[in-house]
Design an enzyme around this catalytic site. Structure first.
Site, mmCIF file in Angstrom:
data_model
loop_
_atom_site.group_PDB
_atom_site.id
_atom_site.type_symbol
_atom_site.label_atom_id
_atom_site.label_comp_id
_atom_site.label_asym_id
_atom_site.label_seq_id
_atom_site.Cartn_x
_atom_site.Cartn_y
_atom_site.Cartn_z
ATOM 1 N N ASN A 125 -2.136 8.588 6.820
ATOM 2 C CA ASN A 125 -2.020 8.658 5.369
ATOM 3 C C ASN A 125 -3.031 9.697 4.892
ATOM 4 O OD1 ASN A 125 -2.198 8.218 2.639
ATOM 5 N ND2 ASN A 125 -2.227 5.975 2.797
ATOM 6 N N ARG B 3 2.683 9.217 5.711
ATOM 7 C CA ARG B 3 2.927 9.123 4.271
ATOM 8 C C ARG B 3 3.253 10.514 3.730
ATOM 9 N NH1 ARG B 3 -1.454 8.937 -0.333
ATOM 10 N NH2 ARG B 3 -0.073 8.752 -2.118
ATOM 11 N N HIS C 94 2.725 7.130 -5.689
ATOM 12 C CA HIS C 94 2.090 5.839 -5.367
ATOM 13 C C HIS C 94 3.106 4.741 -5.038
ATOM 14 C CE1 HIS C 94 -1.561 7.338 -7.841
ATOM 15 N NE2 HIS C 94 -1.780 7.517 -6.556
ATOM 16 N N ARG D 25 -6.963 15.707 -12.349
ATOM 17 C CA ARG D 25 -5.672 16.181 -12.893
ATOM 18 C C ARG D 25 -5.557 15.865 -14.376
ATOM 19 N NH1 ARG D 25 -2.625 12.812 -8.361
ATOM 20 N NH2 ARG D 25 -4.137 13.295 -6.731
ATOM 21 N N GLU E 154 -1.107 -0.309 1.840
ATOM 22 C CA GLU E 154 -0.116 0.739 2.075
ATOM 23 C C GLU E 154 0.231 0.878 3.556
ATOM 24 O OE1 GLU E 154 -2.752 3.230 -0.283
ATOM 25 O OE2 GLU E 154 -0.988 4.040 -1.271
#
Ligand code: AMP
Length: 411
Positions: free
Chosen positions: A10, A101, A189, A245, A394
């Site tokens: 990931n 991922r 996500h 961001r 995850e």
């Protein structure tokens, strides 16, 4: 199918996380997990660690990791290592399957699937749909294929969870020719959201909002387990203001910055890359605070009276509060609000600031519960909306997808 050692990778813009699970039909046993953090932080050293299944650190070193290639070399050496680490226990087997991922597969790759040369080529076409993540993921996929050429590799997409977004939220209001080129809301996500749904099973509330608040932050409106709206758009730059961001912003701002960049450049060749850098790497909490995108440091700065840090965090919590209000309207009410991600799980101040003013919607926090750690309910028992903190899992979701795809391919 017998138990399989499944490796999952990931990768983010400045870290590679990895873990290995022995996975059977229903059981998952963690064999190890690790990470390289702080990739490309200039003079600052990065961290490389590996933990055994009992959470004991068996590798813990500071390393200079100037770039992705040097970071992957550390991971590569660890994966190939058949040596025993301190404690004398066996390390880990070679993987039988590997999951990666990938944030966004573009309009043509919407399902998790096995990696092939054609798939890699198709992913290349849409790297700009996740500019900080997909190039890194592609690098790691290629390196992993070289490292374990005989092992099947699979992609696990964040965009998979949002693949059935209704047209009204998926379609972006741009000229049709850009829609035909794949411009649409993909969200991100998704693997984290899937893991929250998985942990809530079998009692997934019908009207659910999940706020994944990490260095990247997004929020999703989920009806009966299905994503019906999410804050990130074509790329993870949209939506909520996050670490570096902008989040949603007047397109006129982009044009202003672009014109300034073109004025300052001879040939304008790099203007798009510089604009991307400005809105994806220099903006958000970092841009407003002028010092850091790390919530822990921002909280310390606030305590020390730093007004820029206060403003950055106020913008963060305010935007999230607005999105929660909007998604309550979208869902026609709310049964549960879940906080997840590094900030969502660890920063009780952010949770309290986000929820303050939402009492009119039945969102109330119990201050004592909010200060507890881990997987907890932080609303009072008699609250009409349950507010929970749930750490994301995850890696487990990725392992589940890889195991299922392996099982399907063996039939
Ligand atoms: P993630 O991207 O999910 O790993 O989350 C990273 C963000 O979580 C960074 O802004 C960290 O500062 C924040 N974070 C991690 N631990 C804590 C903590 N104990 N308190 C406040 N923020 C935290």
């Amino acid at each position: 199918m017998p138990g399989l050692p499944v490796l999952v990778l990931n990768s983010g813009s400045s870290s590679i996380k990895f873990s290995m699970y022995e996975s059977g039909e229903s059981a998952r046993r963690k064999l190890m997990e690790g990470a390289v953090d702080g990739i490309g932080s200039g003079e600052k050293e990065g961290k490389f660690w590996i933990k055994d299944p009992n959470d004991r650190k068996i590798v813990d070193q500071s390393s200079h990791v100037p770039d992705l290639a040097s970071a992957f070399k550390l991971v590569e050496d660890a994966l190939l290592s058949a040596e025993k680490h301190s404690g004398g226990e066996q390390t880990w087997p070679h993987p039988a399957a590997i999951g990666h991922r990938v944030v966004c597969g573009g309009p043509t790759i919407t399902e998790n699937q096995r990696v092939s040369p054609e798939l890699i080529e198709e992913l290349e076409r849409y790297v700009h749909f996740a500019p900080l993540h997909n190039p890194v993921a592609l690098f790691i996929i290629r390196e992993t294929l070289k490292l374990f050429p005989e092992v099947p590799n699979f992609i696990c997409l964040d965009s998979y969870f949002h693949r059935n977004l209704p047209e009204v939220t998926r379609r972006l209001p741009v000229p049709a020719k850009y829609t035909e080129m794949g411009v649409q809301r993909f969200g991100a996500h998704g693997i984290s959201y899937e893991s929250i749904i998985e942990q809530l099973k079998p009692s997934v509330p019908s009207r659910l909002i999940v706020a994944h608040l990490g260095n990247g932050a997004s929020i999703a409106a989920i009806r009966d387990g299905q994503s019906i709206d999410t804050s990130m758009g074509l790329t993870p730059t949209g939506g909520i203001i996050s670490g570096t961001r902008t989040g949603d912003i007047d397109p006129g701002v982009l044009l202003f910055i672009l014109r300034e960049l073109l004025k300052a450049s001879d040939d304008g060749k790099h203007a798009a890359d510089e604009l991307e850098d400005a809105v994806s790497k220099q903006a958000g909490l970092l841009g407003v605070s002028k010092t850091t995108n790390d919530m822990r440091d921002l909280r310390k700065a606030i305590v020390a009276g730093n007004a820029d840090a206060r403003l950055a965090v106020d913008q963060f919590t305010y935007t999230i509060r607005k999105f929660i209000g909007a998604y309550i309207a979208v869902l026609g009410g709310l049964d549960m609000l879940v906080f997840t991600g590094g900030i969502g799980v660890n920063d009780s101040d952010s949770r309290a600031e986000i929820c303050s003013g939402l009492e009119c919607f039945g969102i109330v926090l119990d201050a004592q519960r909010n200060s507890a750690r881990g997987d907890v309910t932080i609303s009072p028992d008699d609250s009409s909306v349950t507010v929970r903190v749930i750490p994301p899992e995850e890696d487990l979701i990725m392992v589940n997808h890889v195991y299922r795809l392996m099982a399907e391919s063996s039939h």
